[in-house]
Design a protein around this motif. Sequence first.
Motif, PDB file in Angstrom:
ATOM      1  N   GLN A  15       0.625 -41.098  42.747  1.00 27.09           N
ATOM      2  CA  GLN A  15      -0.535 -40.724  42.173  1.00 27.09           C
ATOM      3  C   GLN A  15      -1.967 -41.344  42.744  1.00 27.09           C
ATOM      4  OE1 GLN A  15      -0.489 -41.033  37.789  1.00 27.09           O
ATOM      5  NE2 GLN A  15      -1.692 -39.120  37.470  1.00 27.09           N
ATOM      6  N   THR A  16      -1.714 -42.552  42.781  1.00 26.00           N
ATOM      7  CA  THR A  16      -3.244 -43.237  43.305  1.00 26.00           C
ATOM      8  C   THR A  16      -3.579 -42.869  44.538  1.00 26.00           C
ATOM      9  OG1 THR A  16      -2.474 -45.330  41.929  1.00 26.00           O
ATOM     10  CG2 THR A  16      -4.062 -45.461  43.904  1.00 26.00           C
ATOM     11  N   SER A  17      -2.661 -42.578  45.599  1.00 29.01           N
ATOM     12  CA  SER A  17      -2.924 -42.125  46.929  1.00 29.01           C
ATOM     13  C   SER A  17      -3.434 -40.646  46.905  1.00 29.01           C
ATOM     14  CB  SER A  17      -1.984 -42.380  48.011  1.00 29.01           C
ATOM     15  OG  SER A  17      -1.466 -43.535  48.171  1.00 29.01           O
ATOM     16  N   ALA A  18      -2.833 -39.982  46.202  1.00 28.17           N
ATOM     17  CA  ALA A  18      -3.303 -38.569  45.917  1.00 28.17           C
ATOM     18  C   ALA A  18      -4.561 -38.209  45.286  1.00 28.17           C
ATOM     19  CB  ALA A  18      -2.293 -37.792  45.157  1.00 28.17           C
ATOM     20  N   LEU A  19      -5.102 -39.128  44.290  1.00 29.26           N
ATOM     21  CA  LEU A  19      -6.340 -39.095  43.604  1.00 29.26           C
ATOM     22  C   LEU A  19      -7.377 -39.546  44.744  1.00 29.26           C
ATOM     23  CD1 LEU A  19      -5.585 -40.714  40.115  1.00 29.26           C
ATOM     24  CD2 LEU A  19      -6.620 -38.471  40.710  1.00 29.26           C
ATOM     25  N   ALA A  20      -6.931 -40.704  45.417  1.00 28.63           N
ATOM     26  CA  ALA A  20      -7.886 -41.052  46.570  1.00 28.63           C
ATOM     27  C   ALA A  20      -8.147 -39.740  47.599  1.00 28.63           C
ATOM     28  CB  ALA A  20      -7.322 -42.340  47.357  1.00 28.63           C
ATOM     29  N   ALA A  21      -7.251 -39.312  48.004  1.00 26.87           N
ATOM     30  CA  ALA A  21      -7.177 -37.949  48.804  1.00 26.87           C
ATOM     31  C   ALA A  21      -8.163 -37.063  48.127  1.00 26.87           C
ATOM     32  CB  ALA A  21      -5.751 -37.355  49.214  1.00 26.87           C
ATOM     33  N   GLY A  22      -8.019 -36.717  47.129  1.00 18.82           N
ATOM     34  CA  GLY A  22      -8.774 -35.747  46.250  1.00 18.82           C
ATOM     35  C   GLY A  22     -10.591 -36.204  46.286  1.00 18.82           C
ATOM     36  N   PHE A  23     -10.502 -37.565  45.933  1.00 15.55           N
ATOM     37  CA  PHE A  23     -11.828 -37.955  45.925  1.00 15.55           C
ATOM     38  C   PHE A  23     -12.255 -38.115  47.050  1.00 15.55           C
ATOM     39  CE2 PHE A  23     -10.445 -40.967  42.282  1.00 15.55           C
ATOM     40  CZ  PHE A  23     -10.500 -40.072  41.315  1.00 15.55           C
ATOM     41  N   ASP A  24     -11.978 -38.254  48.099  1.00 16.38           N
ATOM     42  CA  ASP A  24     -12.446 -38.432  49.711  1.00 16.38           C
ATOM     43  C   ASP A  24     -12.727 -36.741  49.757  1.00 16.38           C
ATOM     44  OD1 ASP A  24     -11.885 -40.903  50.060  1.00 16.38           O
ATOM     45  OD2 ASP A  24     -10.272 -40.711  50.993  1.00 16.38           O
ATOM     46  N   HIS A  25     -12.161 -35.844  49.479  1.00 17.66           N
ATOM     47  CA  HIS A  25     -12.351 -34.226  49.879  1.00 17.66           C
ATOM     48  C   HIS A  25     -13.129 -33.633  48.831  1.00 17.66           C
ATOM     49  CE1 HIS A  25      -8.992 -35.279  52.550  1.00 17.66           C
ATOM     50  NE2 HIS A  25      -9.613 -34.152  53.348  1.00 17.66           N
ATOM     51  N   ALA A  26     -13.636 -34.306  47.744  1.00 17.11           N
ATOM     52  CA  ALA A  26     -14.333 -33.908  46.689  1.00 17.11           C
ATOM     53  C   ALA A  26     -16.038 -33.899  46.987  1.00 17.11           C
ATOM     54  CB  ALA A  26     -14.370 -34.511  45.271  1.00 17.11           C
ATOM     55  N   ARG A  27     -16.834 -32.996  46.730  1.00 19.80           N
ATOM     56  CA  ARG A  27     -18.232 -32.686  47.144  1.00 19.80           C
ATOM     57  C   ARG A  27     -19.157 -33.091  46.113  1.00 19.80           C
ATOM     58  NH1 ARG A  27     -18.816 -27.361  49.725  1.00 19.80           N
ATOM     59  NH2 ARG A  27     -17.347 -26.845  47.902  1.00 19.80           N
ATOM     60  N   GLY A  28     -18.575 -32.927  44.659  1.00 19.71           N
ATOM     61  CA  GLY A  28     -19.577 -32.893  43.820  1.00 19.71           C
ATOM     62  C   GLY A  28     -20.084 -34.158  43.508  1.00 19.71           C
ATOM     63  N   GLU A  29     -21.336 -34.267  42.734  1.00 20.73           N
ATOM     64  CA  GLU A  29     -22.109 -35.289  42.103  1.00 20.73           C
ATOM     65  C   GLU A  29     -21.389 -36.078  41.183  1.00 20.73           C
ATOM     66  OE1 GLU A  29     -26.279 -36.350  39.985  1.00 20.73           O
ATOM     67  OE2 GLU A  29     -25.746 -34.317  40.632  1.00 20.73           O
ATOM     68  N   TYR A  30     -20.462 -35.576  40.363  1.00 18.68           N
ATOM     69  CA  TYR A  30     -19.568 -36.185  39.339  1.00 18.68           C
ATOM     70  C   TYR A  30     -18.213 -35.511  39.573  1.00 18.68           C
ATOM     71  CZ  TYR A  30     -24.075 -36.640  37.123  1.00 18.68           C
ATOM     72  OH  TYR A  30     -25.459 -37.164  36.827  1.00 18.68           O
ATOM     73  N   ILE A  31     -17.235 -36.469  39.429  1.00 23.74           N
ATOM     74  CA  ILE A  31     -15.796 -36.039  39.533  1.00 23.74           C
ATOM     75  C   ILE A  31     -15.156 -36.299  38.496  1.00 23.74           C
ATOM     76  CG2 ILE A  31     -13.900 -36.740  41.233  1.00 23.74           C
ATOM     77  CD1 ILE A  31     -15.866 -37.545  43.341  1.00 23.74           C
ATOM     78  N   ILE A  32     -14.262 -35.462  38.074  1.00 20.63           N
ATOM     79  CA  ILE A  32     -13.521 -35.354  37.086  1.00 20.63           C
ATOM     80  C   ILE A  32     -11.662 -35.567  37.442  1.00 20.63           C
ATOM     81  CG2 ILE A  32     -12.710 -34.302  34.910  1.00 20.63           C
ATOM     82  CD1 ILE A  32     -15.350 -33.149  34.728  1.00 20.63           C
ATOM     83  N   ALA A  33     -11.094 -36.259  37.191  1.00 17.05           N
ATOM     84  CA  ALA A  33      -9.592 -36.484  37.438  1.00 17.05           C
ATOM     85  C   ALA A  33      -8.908 -36.366  36.315  1.00 17.05           C
ATOM     86  CB  ALA A  33      -9.376 -37.720  38.241  1.00 17.05           C
ATOM     87  N   MET A  34      -7.857 -35.516  36.309  1.00 14.00           N
ATOM     88  CA  MET A  34      -6.827 -35.249  35.179  1.00 14.00           C
ATOM     89  C   MET A  34      -5.480 -34.676  35.928  1.00 14.00           C
ATOM     90  SD  MET A  34      -8.404 -31.364  34.358  1.00 14.00           S
ATOM     91  CE  MET A  34      -7.225 -31.267  32.978  1.00 14.00           C
ATOM     92  N   ASP A  35      -4.314 -34.959  35.026  1.00 19.90           N
ATOM     93  CA  ASP A  35      -3.128 -34.593  35.618  1.00 19.90           C
ATOM     94  C   ASP A  35      -2.996 -33.021  35.421  1.00 19.90           C
ATOM     95  OD1 ASP A  35      -2.354 -37.382  35.911  1.00 19.90           O
ATOM     96  OD2 ASP A  35      -1.515 -37.592  33.565  1.00 19.90           O
ATOM     97  N   GLY A  36      -2.006 -32.633  36.198  1.00 15.57           N
ATOM     98  CA  GLY A  36      -1.647 -31.306  36.642  1.00 15.57           C
ATOM     99  C   GLY A  36      -0.420 -30.783  35.827  1.00 15.57           C
ATOM    100  N   ASP A  37      -0.106 -31.304  34.719  1.00 18.07           N
ATOM    101  CA  ASP A  37       1.003 -30.829  34.220  1.00 18.07           C
ATOM    102  C   ASP A  37       0.604 -30.398  32.598  1.00 18.07           C
ATOM    103  OD1 ASP A  37       0.246 -33.340  32.688  1.00 18.07           O
ATOM    104  OD2 ASP A  37       1.972 -34.423  32.941  1.00 18.07           O
ATOM    105  N   LEU A  38      -0.537 -30.109  32.427  1.00 18.02           N
ATOM    106  CA  LEU A  38      -1.156 -29.541  31.247  1.00 18.02           C
ATOM    107  C   LEU A  38      -1.043 -30.446  30.085  1.00 18.02           C
ATOM    108  CD1 LEU A  38      -0.218 -25.679  31.737  1.00 18.02           C
ATOM    109  CD2 LEU A  38      -2.328 -26.728  31.919  1.00 18.02           C
ATOM    110  N   GLN A  39      -0.641 -31.563  30.245  1.00 21.14           N
ATOM    111  CA  GLN A  39      -0.582 -32.632  29.184  1.00 21.14           C
ATOM    112  C   GLN A  39      -2.018 -32.809  28.859  1.00 21.14           C
ATOM    113  OE1 GLN A  39       2.877 -35.219  30.367  1.00 21.14           O
ATOM    114  NE2 GLN A  39       3.001 -35.263  28.167  1.00 21.14           N
TER     115      GLN A  39
END
Length: 325
Positions: A73-97
């Motif tokens: 999960q940490t590495s996946a989030l890091a990859a997402g952060f690196d490819h995100a372009r927004g001024e603000y970044i919201i992270a959340m799980d993908g299991d709908l919890q």
Amino acid sequence: MPRYSIVIPLHNEQENVTDLYDRLKAVMEGSGESFEIVFVDDGSADETFHLLRQISGVDSRITVVRLRRNFGQTSALAAGFDHARGEYIIAMDGDLQHDPADIPMFLEKISEGYDIVSGWRKQRIDNLWLRRIPSKCANWLMAKLSGVDIHDFGTTFKAYRREILEQVPLYGELHRFIPALASWHGASICEVPIRNINRERGVSHYGISRTFRVFFDLITIRFLLRYLGRPLHFFGTVGMLGIFGGVGITSWLFLEKFVRHTSIMAQHGPLMIFAAVLLLAGLNLLAIGLLGELQVRHYHEPTRRAPYSVDRVIRPHSEEQSVPE
């Protein structure tokens, strides 16, 4: 350039991907702000990536990052952060919890000027003995050791200002400690209560074994926050205690030997060995601390990295300017 980026790591979530996208889209379009959604497929073995590719084909606001294998999960989030372009970044799980309907609370708080907005599962519905009690103990310990007064470190559901994430390296299981690491840079942090929803579809990827990994990461965080720039203060203190203890025992053994004419080997052999071990261990720890100081010096000097973090600088007869790291 979108104002908000929503980063979601996924691993074998084919049952939830489409519903998650529909609900996120409805919430973000209702906010009236520009946004993008960054899905990170963390080496899924099911149809998760196939569904994500279909979604990205009909919505240009979707970015899909596929990792070659399951990195965690940490590495996946890091990859997402690196490819995100927004001024603000919201992270959340993908299991709908994590309920997408809670996102407006994060947007409201982040717009007030906070650097990090952390979700707080105030009313938890997890298993009492396997999840709630270990989580409560771990969160209490994290708050005490890190000095960051929040109730829920474990949840991924957080909002960040981009500049803060750029200052925090992610590896191992450190994503849950981003607030603690960011606090070193003076980040302002607040909490918002979020819903805690049971997983309806798919298989949970969390178990009690994660508690032990979190404990070791917590030791790492404590060390980094206090001794990252001064490792000799830690290793030197422990080393000197060992040296003083060894010298004290050795001095007493000398008195026994030459004043009372005691046979040291016969009566105090184990104690003499213990004194020698203390001396050697103390010297080794002292040497490790000095090597650590050399590493810190090597880190700061060649690239002229500053040992502080500046938010902004106000100069006479000029506008206030933010200072990039």
